[in-house]
Design an enzyme around this catalytic site. Sequence first.
Site, PDB file in Angstrom:
ATOM      1  CG  LEU A 170     -15.900  -9.895   2.224  1.00 10.03           C
ATOM      2  CD1 LEU A 170     -17.367 -10.168   2.577  1.00 10.03           C
ATOM      3  CD2 LEU A 170     -15.580 -10.425   0.843  1.00 10.03           C
ATOM      4  CG  ASP A 171     -13.502  -3.990  -1.305  1.00  3.13           C
ATOM      5  OD1 ASP A 171     -12.393  -4.229  -0.811  1.00  3.13           O
ATOM      6  OD2 ASP A 171     -13.717  -3.957  -2.537  1.00  3.13           O
ATOM      7  NE  ARG A 172     -16.009   2.002   5.184  1.00  2.00           N
ATOM      8  CZ  ARG A 172     -15.844   2.323   6.461  1.00  2.00           C
ATOM      9  NH1 ARG A 172     -16.833   2.168   7.320  1.00  2.00           N
ATOM     10  NH2 ARG A 172     -14.698   2.814   6.881  1.00  2.00           N
TER      11      ARG A 172
ATOM     12  NE  ARG B  45     -15.505  -1.790  -5.406  1.00  4.42           N
ATOM     13  CZ  ARG B  45     -15.150  -0.903  -4.464  1.00  4.42           C
ATOM     14  NH1 ARG B  45     -14.439  -1.315  -3.416  1.00  4.42           N
ATOM     15  NH2 ARG B  45     -15.479   0.356  -4.574  1.00  4.42           N
TER      16      ARG B  45
END
Length: 297
Positions: free
Chosen positions: A134-136, A234
């Site tokens: 997962l992205d930060r 996103r």
Amino acid sequence: MKSYTTYTIVEEHQGLTVEVYLKQVLNYSGRKIQKLTRQKGIVLNKKTVFLQKKVKTGDILRVLTLDDLSYGVEPEPGPIELLYEDGYLIVLNKPSGLLVHPAGQTSRGTLSNYLAHYYQQQGAIYTVRPIHRLDRETSGCVVFAKDSNTQTLLDDFLKEGSLKRTYQAVVNGIVDPPVGTINAPIGPHPTKPNRRAVNQRGDEAITHYKTLQSFSGASLLELTLATGRTHQIRVHLSYLEHPIIGDRMYGKGSALISGQALHAFSLHFPHPVEQREIAVKAPFPTDFLRVLEHYSG
């Protein structure tokens, strides 16, 4: 006590040799098969077996789980939220602001470092094996395998789509149509190397969405992925002109939330070894709920 993973031979694999089954079906390397052979760790129908033995439908193959020698990352005390655990895998709820695994110049302070410490406190050594990232700034479910056999099977589930990931996001504006599919290839951004963009020469990228609630100026969406490109949700929502609230890279920041309002809400997949389904949900973080309250109020 030795641990084994058990596989039941199905009809489509009848006639394969044990060696071919291990290599082609389970993705074992030749080196690993040699190690298992030396330890007499391959058992067919309760008997140690030669690699050239052919398997039949209904045969029971048991493969020794080779012990890990290291965590793969430096154990570090830190909070983890456990959603599910058994002898083969573990699912954690990652908070926003935390990397899943060390990357670049970051070697500590990640979810993997904290998980390694958790294993250490349990008196166990498992190499930390995240199945996906997962992205930060994205929160929610992340699954880790405890051994290489389970990792291979979960990797296959992810590729074939039987490891189902569902996300929820709060986005700017009212999405029309309320249900749909974004099918737009994603590749490198033409001028910003750390970003991705819809690019006709990029890789196929498909995101399915459904509006769960519409507010004044915002929508709560449920999203599922048919592909797994970097920053896919996103990028696609920004391309749709409904960027995620708080997404500074593909939209703009928000005082309501420290990262972006994107949460990996649930995982659903067949257990890689046992004959059952696993379904896990991650509760929303406080600032995600604050975004919902702001727009619904």
